[in-house]
Design a protein around this motif. Structure first.
Motif, mmCIF file in Angstrom:
data_model
loop_
_atom_site.group_PDB
_atom_site.id
_atom_site.type_symbol
_atom_site.label_atom_id
_atom_site.label_comp_id
_atom_site.label_asym_id
_atom_site.label_seq_id
_atom_site.Cartn_x
_atom_site.Cartn_y
_atom_site.Cartn_z
ATOM 1 N N PRO A 191 -16.899 4.216 23.346
ATOM 2 C CA PRO A 191 -18.261 3.689 23.475
ATOM 3 C C PRO A 191 -18.601 2.627 22.442
ATOM 4 O O PRO A 191 -19.294 1.646 22.761
ATOM 5 N N SER A 192 -18.130 2.779 21.203
ATOM 6 C CA SER A 192 -18.435 1.765 20.187
ATOM 7 C C SER A 192 -17.755 0.448 20.525
ATOM 8 O O SER A 192 -18.352 -0.630 20.391
ATOM 9 N N LEU A 209 -18.120 -5.146 22.785
ATOM 10 C CA LEU A 209 -17.633 -6.153 23.733
ATOM 11 C C LEU A 209 -18.713 -6.602 24.704
ATOM 12 O O LEU A 209 -18.629 -7.696 25.259
ATOM 13 N N GLY A 210 -19.708 -5.776 24.926
ATOM 14 C CA GLY A 210 -20.839 -6.151 25.771
ATOM 15 C C GLY A 210 -20.441 -6.472 27.198
ATOM 16 O O GLY A 210 -19.617 -5.781 27.813
ATOM 17 N N GLU A 211 -20.990 -7.550 27.717
ATOM 18 C CA GLU A 211 -20.758 -7.914 29.118
ATOM 19 C C GLU A 211 -19.332 -8.372 29.378
ATOM 20 O O GLU A 211 -18.906 -8.456 30.533
ATOM 21 N N ASN A 263 -25.390 -2.905 29.793
ATOM 22 C CA ASN A 263 -24.118 -2.372 29.288
ATOM 23 C C ASN A 263 -24.315 -1.137 28.420
ATOM 24 O O ASN A 263 -23.671 -0.110 28.621
ATOM 25 N N ARG A 264 -25.245 -1.195 27.435
ATOM 26 C CA ARG A 264 -25.442 -0.085 26.521
ATOM 27 C C ARG A 264 -25.946 1.155 27.253
ATOM 28 O O ARG A 264 -25.474 2.272 27.014
ATOM 29 N N SER A 265 -26.895 0.971 28.182
ATOM 30 C CA SER A 265 -27.434 2.110 28.936
ATOM 31 C C SER A 265 -26.367 2.723 29.837
ATOM 32 O O SER A 265 -26.303 3.945 29.998
ATOM 33 N N LEU A 291 -23.766 4.395 19.220
ATOM 34 C CA LEU A 291 -24.310 3.228 19.910
ATOM 35 C C LEU A 291 -25.229 2.426 19.001
ATOM 36 O O LEU A 291 -25.392 1.217 19.190
ATOM 37 N N ALA A 292 -25.836 3.092 18.015
ATOM 38 C CA ALA A 292 -26.722 2.382 17.094
ATOM 39 C C ALA A 292 -25.930 1.541 16.094
ATOM 40 O O ALA A 292 -26.358 0.447 15.711
#
Length: 717
Positions: A672-673, A678-680, A611-613, A353-354
């Motif tokens: 996950p990456s 892609l985000g929202e 999104n990330r959380s 995720l980082a």
């Protein structure tokens, strides 16, 4: 919840269903497909002509008798001929045919009776040949046998032994993995028991279905493989969620409602996706795949229905007794895994995720590298000599006979049908073609049926490039020229011709099958998540998994890289039905993990997380279940990878590698990456799709908190 509130009815109803399906299926028996039904193309048409004319192709056998010196085989061959006659099961025994150097001779004969009964009648012949082999060893005499009945019996016996081995190995293996995952005997037995009863019921239903759609011999092995893997997985997802909710402080009924609304829904979506994907095999135009489709659809449907009906009833009845038979050390590990935010998964996920771009590119490159060997994939219908392995007695016999008498075991067969097969022009053409075919060609005319057939030996081993070239020359030039201007139908059949026609039909069928399953997967994911991005990425990730599986299969079985590590060997090709089968199965099975993981991510997203959380929460919460399910599925597939048959080995390795990569590289890194990048856009529903019904993914109202009281959560979506 009806099942949970009517436990006795649900459980007894399931047991009655399983017993009835088993008893009725066993009483009706199973109908297997004949060679004529399995055929396609010109070879299939040749087989149909013979069948319609009432001509039963006899089960032919070949026995090679070899000696160290020229003519040293004569006494042994004479003794064996007498022994074969004495069995009462042999007809048409011909005089020994010497080899060019005179050190070997070939005995040719047929098994009495109908060809489909030859397997049951060949044992006395096998015994006579085995005795001759044992008697000849002291005198330096070698004896080898290969033929239709002997190889078919060997195949049937081997399939039965392999299926028994798979059953007695895969089930304890799955149970052991579940014991480690849950740390309790009852919790581990429940998924295995439900999966086995689903398989048993599906076996009975498949026997009934076989009377309308005849089956191939390996269909039951495929059904057991799919049924055990999918049945355990579905129960595992459901049971893991229910236990997690109980561990979080929910009361029993609320935990069950949440499990039904989340994991139960994911099971339904993934199960329907698998079933519809399997239906795509009907578009292949091949009876083999139609049988596979019916078998897998039945077992997945039964397993899916059991996991959302009888499983909730059993969970409601057992309550806290689900943890009965606790194994102290394993139980502590299981509890820790249930509460932890994901030990190993957390260590993997944090850097992903980082640095999502780096890991997305790295995972994609890895999968593409594994898929690279598939660019040179060669497929063929592996003959029995390759199926058994080069060291198997049958394979050794085939090779010995082929070396001394090329084309003997698998000649091409020219089948000719005419209104007047005895007319002089037709007979002249048949005689001329027989002479042109060379030594060893045999003409048989069935005047009453209006049919003639010519057995044409092929050069080489009967499957290599030289033999294929000769077959195409026979089909494209020799046969059309021989009957030019005559009112006849002429087709070329035989083992190699059947393999070539089967491969051609597969090439034609794979496009509509692929188009169908991709379209269906897209629509189902679109309907479930109302997101074009989720639907497209689902297909892309599946294709990467399938490509990697193809590459590994090609590397191991075609090129022999590491084949000895699994007790296999290089065979120079992949079984021709395997790529399409692996494609369809993996598109279905990948949905198990994908729907389960993405549903949990969406559930967190609907609670208001960014999104990330949401990705972090969803991956962490599903890591244990996905890992456990993948380990079980890979273990079951690995069992099939160790069986004797080459096609079972290829299926086990291909599916096992794909599921392993799918649950690790794809679900833990690439998914996950990619979703982070892609985000929202992951969750955007285009204006033209907002008419789709919104399906809730939450387990409860956003404001609901875990609690330790016995008051159930009132609002559960």
């Amino acid at each position: 919840m009806w099942s949970a509130h009517h436990r006795k009815t649900a459980v007894l109803g399931w047991l009655v269903f399983v017993v009835l399906a088993t008893v009725i299926g066993g009483a009706t028996g199973t109908v297997t497909a004949s060679d004529e039904e399995m055929g396609v193309g010109d070879s299939g048409r040749a087989a149909e002509i013979l069948k319609d004319a009432g001509i039963d192709e006899p089960a032919g056998e070949l026995v090679l008798v070899g000696a160290r010196t020229a003519d040293g085989w004569r006494d042994a061959a004479a003794d064996l001929s007498q022994a074969l006659d004495a069995t009462g099961e042999v007809r048409g025994l011909k005089a020994p045919l010497p080899s060019e150097d005179g050190k070997d001779a070939l005995l040719r004969f047929e098994i009495k009776g109908a060809s489909d009964e030859a397997v049951d009648r060949v044992q006395p012949v096998l015994d006579a040949v085995a005795k001759a082999r044992a008697d000849g060893e002291a005198r330096g005499i070698s004896v080898y046998q290969f033929g239709d009945a002997s190889s078919e019996k060997e195949l049937s016996d081997l399939l039965a032994d392999d299926l028994k081995k798979a059953e007695f190995t895969a089930v304890p293996l799955a149970l052991g993995i579940l014991l480690i995952a849950f740390g309790a005997v009852v919790a581990a037995l429940l998924p295995v028991g439900l999966a086995l009863t689903a398989c048993v019921a599906a076996f009975g239903l498949l026997s009934l279905a076989s009377h309308q759609l005849h089956l191939f011999e390996t269909t039951y092995s495929v059904m057991f493989l799919m049924g055990l893997a999918v049945g355990v997985d579905y129960c595992l997802f459901y049971l893991r969620r229910e236990r997690d909710e109980r561990a979080a402080g929910r009361d029993a009924e609320t935990a069950l409602r949440i499990a039904a609304a989340t994991s139960g829904r994911a099971v339904l979506v993934s199960g329907l996706t698998v079933m519809v994907a399997m239906a795509g095999m009907f578009l292949s135009g091949l009876l083999l795949f139609k049988g596979f489709a019916v078998a897998t659809i039945l077992v997945v449907c039964v397993a899916m229905l059991g996991s959302v009906t009888v499983l909730p009833a059993l969970l409601a009845w057992l309550g806290d007794r689900i943890d009965a038979g606790r194994i102290p050390f394993l139980n502590r590990r299981a509890k820790k895994g249930a509460h932890a935010s994901g030990g190993l998964a957390g260590k993997v996920l944090r850097p992903v995720l980082a640095r999502p771009k780096f890991f997305a590119v790295g995972a994609t490159v890895l999968l593409l590298a594994l898929a690279a060997p598939a660019l040179g994939m060669k497929t063929e219908q592996l003959g029995l000599e390759k199926q058994f392995g080069s060291d198997a007695p049958l394979s050794v016999a085939y090779q010995e006979i082929t070396d001394e008498f090329p084309g003997g075991p698998a000649p091409a067969r020219v089948v000719v049908e005419a209104d007047d097969i005895g007319a002089q022009p037709v007979r002249d053409a048949l005689d001329a073609l027989t002479r042109k075919a060379g030594d060893g060609a045999e003409l048989t005319v069935h005047e009453a049926a209006g049919v003639a057939e010519i057995a044409v030996p092929l050069p080489g081993t009967g499957t290599d490039a030289e033999a294929k070239k000769a077959l195409h020359e026979l089909r494209d030039d020799t046969v059309p020229a021989a009957f030019d201007g005559l009112d006849v139908e002429a087709y070329v059949g035989g083992d190699l011709a059947s393999s070539e026609d089967f491969g051609d039909q597969l090439g034609k069928g794979i496009v509509p099958v692929f188009a169908f399953i991709t379209a269906v997967t897209f629509l189902l994911m679109l309907f479930s998540f109302r997101s074009v991005v989720i639907a497209v990425t689902s297909i892309a990730l599946n294709l990467l998994s399938v490509g990697a599986a193809y590459g590994v299969m090609t590397a191991v079985f075609q090129h022999g890289w590491g084949a000895e590590l699994i007790g296999s060997e290089k065979v120079g090709a992949v079984e021709n039905w395997m790529p399409l089968f692996v494609l369809v199965v993996l598109f279905g099975l990948s949905m198990d993990y994908h729907v389960f993981v993405v549903s949990r991510i969406r559930e967190s997203r609907d609670r208001g997380m960014d999104n990330r959380s949401a990705i972090h929460e969803g991956i962490m919460r599903t890591a244990g279940a996905v890992t456990g399910a993948a380990v079980i599925m890979v273990a079951v597939f690995a069992v099939f990878g160790t069986l004797s048959m080459q096609d079972m080995q290829q299926m086990g390795v291909g599916l096992g590698v794909a599921v392993l990569l799918d649950a690790t590289v794809v679900r833990m890194i690439l998914l996950p990456s990619l979703m982070t990048l892609l985000g929202e856009r992951n969750w955007h529903t285009p204006r033209y799709l907002r008419w789709l019904p919104k399906t809730a993914h939450e387990d409860a109202e956003p404001t609901a908190r875990p609690h330790a009281s016995n008051t159930p959560v009132q609002s559960v979506r």
